[in-house]
Design a protein around this motif. Structure first.
Motif, PDB file in Angstrom:
ATOM      1  N   UNK A  11       0.859  -1.129  -0.176  1.00 35.40           N
ATOM      2  CA  UNK A  11       0.596  -0.104   0.329  1.00 35.40           C
ATOM      3  C   UNK A  11       0.304   1.346   0.089  1.00 35.40           C
ATOM      4  N   UNK A  12      -0.059   2.049  -0.281  1.00 38.64           N
ATOM      5  CA  UNK A  12       1.294   3.802  -0.365  1.00 38.64           C
ATOM      6  C   UNK A  12       1.045   3.749   1.050  1.00 38.64           C
ATOM      7  N   UNK A  13       0.419   3.798   2.129  1.00 38.53           N
ATOM      8  CA  UNK A  13       0.614   3.990   3.170  1.00 38.53           C
ATOM      9  C   UNK A  13       0.850   3.008   3.912  1.00 38.53           C
ATOM     10  N   UNK A  28     -12.132  -1.147   7.769  1.00 41.60           N
ATOM     11  CA  UNK A  28     -12.338  -0.004   7.119  1.00 41.60           C
ATOM     12  C   UNK A  28     -12.367   0.935   8.304  1.00 41.60           C
ATOM     13  N   UNK A  29     -12.786   0.348   9.801  1.00 45.41           N
ATOM     14  CA  UNK A  29     -12.899   1.284  10.710  1.00 45.41           C
ATOM     15  C   UNK A  29     -11.481   1.143  11.733  1.00 45.41           C
ATOM     16  N   UNK A  30     -11.237   0.703  11.327  1.00 45.08           N
ATOM     17  CA  UNK A  30      -9.911   0.551  11.847  1.00 45.08           C
ATOM     18  C   UNK A  30      -8.435   2.146  11.757  1.00 45.08           C
ATOM     19  N   UNK A  31      -7.862   1.835  13.213  1.00 45.00           N
ATOM     20  CA  UNK A  31      -7.682   3.339  12.982  1.00 45.00           C
ATOM     21  C   UNK A  31      -5.822   3.481  11.916  1.00 45.00           C
ATOM     22  N   UNK A  32      -5.962   4.985  11.144  1.00 48.53           N
ATOM     23  CA  UNK A  32      -4.824   5.284   9.783  1.00 48.53           C
ATOM     24  C   UNK A  32      -3.776   4.775  10.369  1.00 48.53           C
ATOM     25  N   UNK A  33      -2.841   4.095   9.649  1.00 50.46           N
ATOM     26  CA  UNK A  33      -1.905   3.584   9.822  1.00 50.46           C
ATOM     27  C   UNK A  33      -0.692   4.182   8.848  1.00 50.46           C
ATOM     28  N   UNK A  49       4.952   1.852  21.118  1.00 52.75           N
ATOM     29  CA  UNK A  49       5.355   3.376  20.072  1.00 52.75           C
ATOM     30  C   UNK A  49       5.318   3.897  19.449  1.00 52.75           C
ATOM     31  N   UNK A  50       6.144   3.221  18.656  1.00 51.20           N
ATOM     32  CA  UNK A  50       6.176   2.852  17.259  1.00 51.20           C
ATOM     33  C   UNK A  50       4.931   3.131  16.226  1.00 51.20           C
ATOM     34  N   UNK A  51       4.270   1.636  17.022  1.00 49.18           N
ATOM     35  CA  UNK A  51       2.962   1.383  16.768  1.00 49.18           C
ATOM     36  C   UNK A  51       2.047   2.849  16.513  1.00 49.18           C
ATOM     37  N   UNK A  52       1.961   3.102  18.272  1.00 51.20           N
ATOM     38  CA  UNK A  52       1.122   4.325  18.055  1.00 51.20           C
ATOM     39  C   UNK A  52       1.386   5.616  17.248  1.00 51.20           C
ATOM     40  N   UNK A  53       2.418   5.990  17.015  1.00 52.17           N
ATOM     41  CA  UNK A  53       3.547   7.519  16.220  1.00 52.17           C
ATOM     42  C   UNK A  53       2.754   6.504  14.770  1.00 52.17           C
ATOM     43  N   UNK A  54       2.606   5.487  14.528  1.00 49.42           N
ATOM     44  CA  UNK A  54       2.639   5.502  12.859  1.00 49.42           C
ATOM     45  C   UNK A  54       0.998   6.072  12.438  1.00 49.42           C
ATOM     46  N   UNK A  55       0.007   6.503  13.669  1.00 49.52           N
ATOM     47  CA  UNK A  55      -1.548   6.903  13.368  1.00 49.52           C
ATOM     48  C   UNK A  55      -1.344   8.257  13.485  1.00 49.52           C
ATOM     49  N   UNK A 106       0.716  10.431  10.840  1.00 52.57           N
ATOM     50  CA  UNK A 106       1.207  11.322   9.742  1.00 52.57           C
ATOM     51  C   UNK A 106       1.196   9.795   8.796  1.00 52.57           C
ATOM     52  N   UNK A 107       1.417  10.231   7.601  1.00 49.99           N
ATOM     53  CA  UNK A 107       1.707   9.155   6.545  1.00 49.99           C
ATOM     54  C   UNK A 107       2.703   8.940   6.267  1.00 49.99           C
ATOM     55  N   UNK A 108       3.697   9.235   6.919  1.00 51.90           N
ATOM     56  CA  UNK A 108       4.952   9.226   7.225  1.00 51.90           C
ATOM     57  C   UNK A 108       5.755   8.831   8.946  1.00 51.90           C
ATOM     58  N   UNK A 109       6.126   7.736   9.020  1.00 52.34           N
ATOM     59  CA  UNK A 109       7.156   7.876  10.551  1.00 52.34           C
ATOM     60  C   UNK A 109       8.101   7.712   9.746  1.00 52.34           C
TER      61      UNK A 109
END
Length: 479
Positions: A79-81, A213-218, A325-331, A333-336
């Motif tokens: 995926x793009x993200x 579809x309702x999952x948090x943005x990653x 923490x890294x998994x939470x930060x992924x929500x 911005x589009x790029x981490x």
């Protein structure tokens, strides 16, 4: 589309695109047994053939065969993200041909399937029918059939009778027939695939079935790591993060994980009161509000999770805290962008293997070559279905230093460098001392151009077109 041929097709049942395949009472499905097919596949029976032009689940339907090497389909498979893991499910695969069995075994070992329990058995559809006479069905069944369409439908009708509610079914069949595909989808089959298949296609099919579809943005996680100390990986990571946000105009978060010696705060002239160490010390409390408070705003689109860069305390942080923490930060911005320290540890290994993109920065010397090879070999073994890491050669052309030629360095690793940055002590030194980026100090320099190009590779897009002022508007401005 099916290629034209004068030879009779043994799988052709003379179906037409608008044939009515409504099941008779004797052959109806147990609807609950195969519920939950993705809405993208819920195509009305009277849809034209053109409705399926964009579907990628049947690669044989295209006019020309697509190449099969893994790295040629990476861009389409990812995926793009950011990519999310498939949830904790159980998969039973009943397969019939060696190639498909090999692809399924490779898919079961993919990093995106690490939480999935997969059992692969021979026997195809008949094997599945026999097995579920005495046992319950799992979350997902994958069956391969070499039978004709009529025999395939009859066998699936029998399978539906023994399936538990909620079980999804993916069918791998030899018949590349659009009418058969529509009938399978109408009867509740979740996906229909036609060989040849590779591991990534199987992983993507499973992931699509269980995407929420309702999952948090990653966002997409990109890890930067130096092949040895002093290679400049932090400088490259900071400048690439800046280029992604300013040149490509995409939001990003830069995370400096070198807690005692991180330089991101210096490079962006920031001295926040809180940073990534505070988040790591209390990962369970980290929510979007607290995260926003802890991050420093470098530009309109770039946020910084700075390291404390102090030796006043020992950083005894668990591997689980880094992961959470890294998994939470992924929500956020589009790029981490993760700036990793050089020291090797279990949490660093986990981040390298779980990131969507990995960038290894090396200098053209023997120690960097050895260390880069060790890291690349590790990543290739652990992520056989992913594209290899990106290699950046930094400080090339240092006066008086014997160097391994760029071509030989890449050949020894089996990787063409994604970027080669020339040694420029004045440019990089001035940027570091001023707390600025290379693009701000020397926007026309070769280093700035290489960094922008690397950012485009990682961001997978070109910078937005800049509209040039017309001659008339320029004339009035001069007036």
């Amino acid at each position: 589309m099916k290629p034209q041929s004068t030879a009779p097709d043994p799988f052709d049942m003379k179906f037409e695109a608008d044939d009515d395949f409504a099941p008779t009472p004797d052959e109806g499905w147990h609807e609950a047994a195969f519920e939950g097919a993705p809405s993208a596949l819920d195509t009305p029976p009277d849809s034209s053939l053109g409705d399926f032009d964009d579907l990628e689940i049947m690669p044989a339907m295209v006019e020309a065969p697509r190449p099969n090497p893994v790295h040629e389909i990476i861009a389409g498979a990812e995926a793009m993200l950011g990519e999310t893991l498939v949830p904790r499910i159980t998969i039973h695969a009943f397969l019939a041909t060696p190639d498909v069995i090999e692809a399924a075994e490779a898919a079961s070992k993919d990093r995106r399937m690490e939480r999935v329990v997969t059992t692969i058995r021979p026997g195809g559809l008949p094997g599945a029918l026999q097995a579920y006479q005495t046992q319950t069905t799992p979350s997902l069944i994958i069956v391969e059939s070499l039978d004709s369409p009529g025999e395939l439908l009859a066998g699936l009708d029998q399978l539906a009778e023994v399936c538990d509610p909620g079980t999804k079914v993916v069918v791998i069949g030899a018949a590349n027939d659009i009418a058969l595909y529509r009938e399978l989808i109408r009867r509740g089959v979740s996906e229909y695939l036609v060989p040849p298949l590779n591991a990534l296609q199987i992983v993507r099919s499973v992931s699509t079935l269980y995407s929420d579809p309702s999952a948090p943005f990653v966002g997409r996680q990109v890890a930067f790591c130096g092949a040895k100390g002093g290679s400049g990986s932090s400088t490259i990571a900071h400048n690439v993060a800046h280029s992604i946000t300013e040149r490509l105009q995409i939001g990003a978060v830069l995370v400096d994980l070198d807690l005692p010696f991180g330089t991101a705060g210096l490079d962006f002239n920031q001295d926040p009161l809180q940073g990534v160490a505070d988040a790591l010390s209390q990962p369970d409390r980290l929510d979007p509000v607290l995260m926003d408070r802890m991050m420093a705003r470098c530009t309109e689109r770039l946020s910084l999770f700075a390291a404390p860069a102090t030796l006043d305390q020992d950083y005894e942080i668990s591997n689980e805290a880094y992961d959470e923490v890294t998994n939470k930060i992924r929500g956020a911005a589009p790029f981490v962008i993760l700036d990793l320290p050089h020291a090797w540890s279990a949490w660093k290994r986990k981040i390298l293997l779980s990131s969507d993109d990995l960038v290894i920065v090396a200098t053209p010397d023997l120690a960097s070559l050895r260390n880069a090879k060790n890291m690349i070999d590790l990543v290739r073994r652990a992520r056989p279905n992913d594209a290899p890491p990106r290699l950046v050669l930094n400080q090339v052309g240092l006066p008086g230093r014997p160097e391994i030629p760029v071509k030989d360095f890449g050949a020894a690793l089996g990787i063409t460098p994604a970027a080669v940055l020339p040694f420029d002590a004045k440019l990089f030194g001035q940027a570091a001392n001023n707390g600025q980026m290379i693009a701000e100090i020397g926007p026309k320099s070769k280093a700035a151009e290489a960094l922008d190009n690397l950012a485009q590779q990682i961001g997978r897009r070109e910078p937005p077109a800049v509209q040039k002022a017309s001659l008339i508007s320029s004339f009035f401005k001069r007036k």
